[in-house]
Design an enzyme around this catalytic site. Structure first.
Site, PDB file in Angstrom:
ATOM      1  N   CYS A  34       0.820  -1.211   0.000  1.00  0.00           N
ATOM      2  CA  CYS A  34       0.000   0.000   0.000  1.00  0.00           C
ATOM      3  C   CYS A  34       0.858   1.267   0.000  1.00  0.00           C
ATOM      4  CB  CYS A  34      -0.981  -0.005   1.158  1.00  0.00           C
ATOM      5  SG  CYS A  34      -0.210  -0.320   2.730  1.00  0.00           S
ATOM      6  N   HIS A  41      19.067  -0.149  -2.326  1.00  0.00           N
ATOM      7  CA  HIS A  41      17.658   0.214  -2.108  1.00  0.00           C
ATOM      8  C   HIS A  41      16.843  -1.004  -1.663  1.00  0.00           C
ATOM      9  CE1 HIS A  41      14.042   2.642  -2.652  1.00  0.00           C
ATOM     10  NE2 HIS A  41      13.476   1.524  -3.092  1.00  0.00           N
TER      11      HIS A  41
END
Lengths: 456, 281
Positions: free
Chosen positions: A50, A99
């Site tokens: 989300c 990342h």
């Protein structure tokens, strides 16, 4: 091998964009399939939660890969490409690894240290694996990222302490009462916030809920939701005598519980009393904290706890970064072995080792003059160089193509340079050979000579 | 045989030292993986400790009840009690406090001189006083009772630290390593609950033996007076907790006070050379 990451997260895009760009489990297979059918993309994993949507790809070139992935995103979700680009971050090369490791370690999350992200990335990798869109590179990278996530969880205290008011209350209650099983809570003032906190306490084992409120009907309503008992306001101190934990959030402007009134109650109990005052203005006289066995926390104290926990998480996050740095090193030492230059060097080194060993063996049996000796040496060099010239040249050329790493993989397998960390038996011997090859290469690097004496 | 006992003793100490390091490491880092080794080191140390006591005892034809030997016995009882505690509450925090204390007691015993036994210089009437099964039980029961008081004191100390932190509303990393208030309180209370009857029985056996052998002014011995004080403090502790509902802070202070008396008694027993009860010297 070119790593490419195109994505957006709560840091770069508003929810209005994030909700448009999701890839729920049902469409993952289709999306991954379409993505890897693109000329530029070899491997792909789509992480969709989300708070973030990220497409990890292995492309044949950085720019081409980025271009292809952005095109795919725009097309798949029917969005304007230029509009979309504003919200995206584009990462290529080594930074992709960092990342991903930071995401999995929950350092990039909205709430640093939250626990779900590792599971979500695992799920995304699972989809990609089932669809067959991961290859050697991403299998290695993602598996290692899960290790990173696990290490950060176990070796740092990043996800340890509560970072919301109601969880902080639960955590403190546990510090006082150990397990909350069998404990009784009293809710004073039927408000939303107290209900939330009570819910957390109940889910942690509190068995009995008492509700006291000025309007008795509202007390009854809330008591019904918790399967508890409502008590009229007049019996407040009687309820206090039975409760272990009190959550107070009335709208009263004066103290509802005072030290003078609570003192006789606290004197008659042996168990501690934990008071949580989340009302503003406060309901409970701060002086009650002086009573023996009574612990009072108001809303500022709880925020203070949350804040110091968040600070602690930041400290832990720095420790996590160190773990990540370490793991990045591990990953790239593996990735380097998949590059063309080290592969070619390893093949040459291996050939050189064999050449030298065979040469030694033969020379021992022959009785040659210096001149003859040099001729034989040159002969072996020439054979090795001519044998290797074709394959290495073609390997170098193939490495720039889309399936470059496949060639590398095959070459390493054929020449027995395969990484043998998980193998035993013959593999171990092969590994030993590789080690010798590496040694020779290192030595020759130091002395500044080319590979072997052949000047290849 | 004495040499073997000596080696076992030092190996036990080394294992306790390792266990201490591991317990502290476990508490500080909260890593579960290594905590198993802490328990293992303690257990192995305990076995060697037991073997050392047994070997020494059989070499000297029965355990000599010298001061340092009794200290070694007390350390042994403490480790045993701690083992039971760890098994019951499934928390290893207490080990970080209790195992080093056992180690310290052994070290003191070793430095204090296992070699310099006073028993050789015993007067015949004292030897006669010791020559009875009641004395053995007296020593053993009091060793366990002291271990119980020590556990109670350790739990009380943790209680006080934790209580102060909760009252000051400061959440620190250290706090998250401590067990909960109710747990420390319960352990402090139960430890005394078990230790107190043992202490009472031990004292009664000692008194019985003294009366039996007709020791003059046995109750005026400083050790006997001090142990009476210890008994009184813990009797008060029990009474106040049950009758007055004393809990938490006051109880913790009282338990600590009782333990301070135990320590004073232990020091006095090994340094003051007056009275009839000088075997501990």
């Amino acid at each position: 091998m070119h790593f490419v990451l195109v994505g957006l997260s709560h840091k770069t895009a508003p929810v209005a964009i994030r909700e448009k760009l999701t890839f729920p489990a049902a469409v993952q297979e289709d999306a991954l399939g379409r993505l890897t059918r693109l000329e530029q993309v070899n491997e792909a994993v789509i992480v969709s939660t989300c708070n973030r949507t990220e497409v990890y790809a292995v492309a044949s070139s950085d720019d081409g890969g980025v271009d292809a992935v952005i095109g795919f995103l725009a097309e798949y979700h029917d969005l304007d490409r230029h509009e979309l680009t504003r919200y995206l971050y584009i990462i290529t090369g080594e930074a992709v690894v960092r990342h991903l490791f930071r995401v999995v370690a929950s350092l990039d999350s909205m709430v640093v240290g939250e626990a779900q992200i590792l599971g979500q990335v695992k799920e995304a990798y699972g989809h990609a694996q089932n669809t067959g869109t991961t290859g050697k590179a991403y299998n290695k990278l993602f598996r290692q990222s899960f290790e990173v996530g696990k290490r950060v969880r176990t070796e740092t205290a990043i996800g340890e302490s509560a970072v919301s008011i109601s969880y902080a209350a639960v955590e403190l209650a546990k510090k006082v009462f150990d397990a909350l099983d069998g404990r009784t809570i009293m809710i004073l003032g039927a408000g939303k916030m107290s209900e939330l906190t009570a819910k957390h306490l109940v889910s942690n084992g509190v068995t009995r809920v008492l509700v006291v409120n000025r309007t008795f009907e509202r007390a009854e309503e809330m008591a019904a939701r918790f399967n508890g008992d409502a008590l009229p306001y007049e019996r407040l101190y009687e309820a206090l005598g039975q409760a272990d934990i009190v959550i107070s959030s009335t709208a009263a402007t004066e103290y509802v519980i005072t030290k003078a009134d609570l003192a006789p109650v606290s004197r008659h109990r042996s168990a501690p009393l934990f008071l949580i005052d989340i009302a503003v203005p406060r309901d409970i006289d701060p002086a009650v904290n002086d009573l023996s066995g009574v612990f009072l926390y108001d809303i500022d104290d709880l925020s203070g706890v949350v804040e110091s926990n968040l600070e602690e998480r930041m400290v832990e996050a720095r420790r996590a970064e160190a773990i990540i740095d370490e793991e990045i090193g591990v990953f790239f030492s593996w990735a380097e072995s998949m590059e063309v230059v080290p592969t070619v060097a390893a093949i040459r080194a291996k050939a050189e080792v064999i050449r030298q060993m065979e040469l030694e063996k033969a020379l021992r049996r022959l009785d040659l003059s210096d001149r003859d000796r040099k001729t034989v040496e040159a002969l072996t060099c020439a054979i090795v160089n001519k044998m290797l010239h074709g394959p290495t040249a073609r390997l170098k050329k193939a490495a720039t193509g889309k399936d470059g790493y496949v060639y590398m993989d095959v070459a390493r397998a054929l020449y027995g340079l395969e990484d043998t960390e998980d193998r035993h038996g013959p593999g171990a011997f092969r590994n030993l050979l590789n080690m010798r090859a590496r040694e020779i290469v290192e030595k020759q690097k130091e002395t500044g000579e080319g590979i072997g004496d052949c000047g290849a | 045989m004495l040499e073997v006992a000596f080696v076992a003793f030092w190996m036990a100490m080394a294992l306790y030292a390792a266990a201490t390091v591991l317990y502290v490491y476990h508490v500080v880092t909260k890593r579960v993986a290594l905590s198993w080794y802490a328990t293992f080191a303690t257990g192995a140390g305990f076995l060697l400790h037991t073997a050392s006591i047994g070997l020494r005892s059989s070499a000297t034809d029965g355990t000599e009840l010298s001061g340092s030997n009794v200290l070694v016995l007390m350390a042994w009882a403490l480790v045993l009690v701690y083992f039971v505690l760890e098994h019951l509450v499934k928390r290893k925090v207490y080990g970080a406090l209790l195992v080093p204390i056992a180690l310290l007691a052994m070290l003191v015993a070793q430095i204090g001189g296992l070699s310099s036994t006073v028993l050789a210089e015993l007067r015949p009437e004292q030897a006669a006083l010791l020559d009875n099964w009641r004395v053995g039980i007296h020593v053993a029961v009091i060793a366990f009772a002291n271990a119980g008081f020590l556990v109670s004191a350790a739990a009380s100390l943790m209680y006080l630290v934790l209580e102060r932190q909760l009252k000051n509303r400061r959440s620190s990393k250290f706090m998250s390593r401590l067990p909960s208030l109710t747990q420390t309180d319960t352990i402090a209370r139960r430890a005394v609950l078990w230790a107190f009857p043992g202490y009472t029985a031990g004292m009664m056996l000692g008194a019985l033996r003294a009366i039996e052998t007709d020791v003059a002014l046995w109750w005026a011995d400083p050790r006997v007076v001090l142990s009476g004080l210890v008994w009184l403090v813990f009797a008060t502790y029990q009474f106040l907790r049950w009758r007055r509902g004393w809990g938490g802070r006051q109880g913790a202070y009282l338990s600590l006070a009782g333990f301070v008396l135990v320590v004073i008694l232990a020091v006095v027993a090994r340094t003051v050379p007056s009275g009839f009860h000088i075997f501990g010297l």
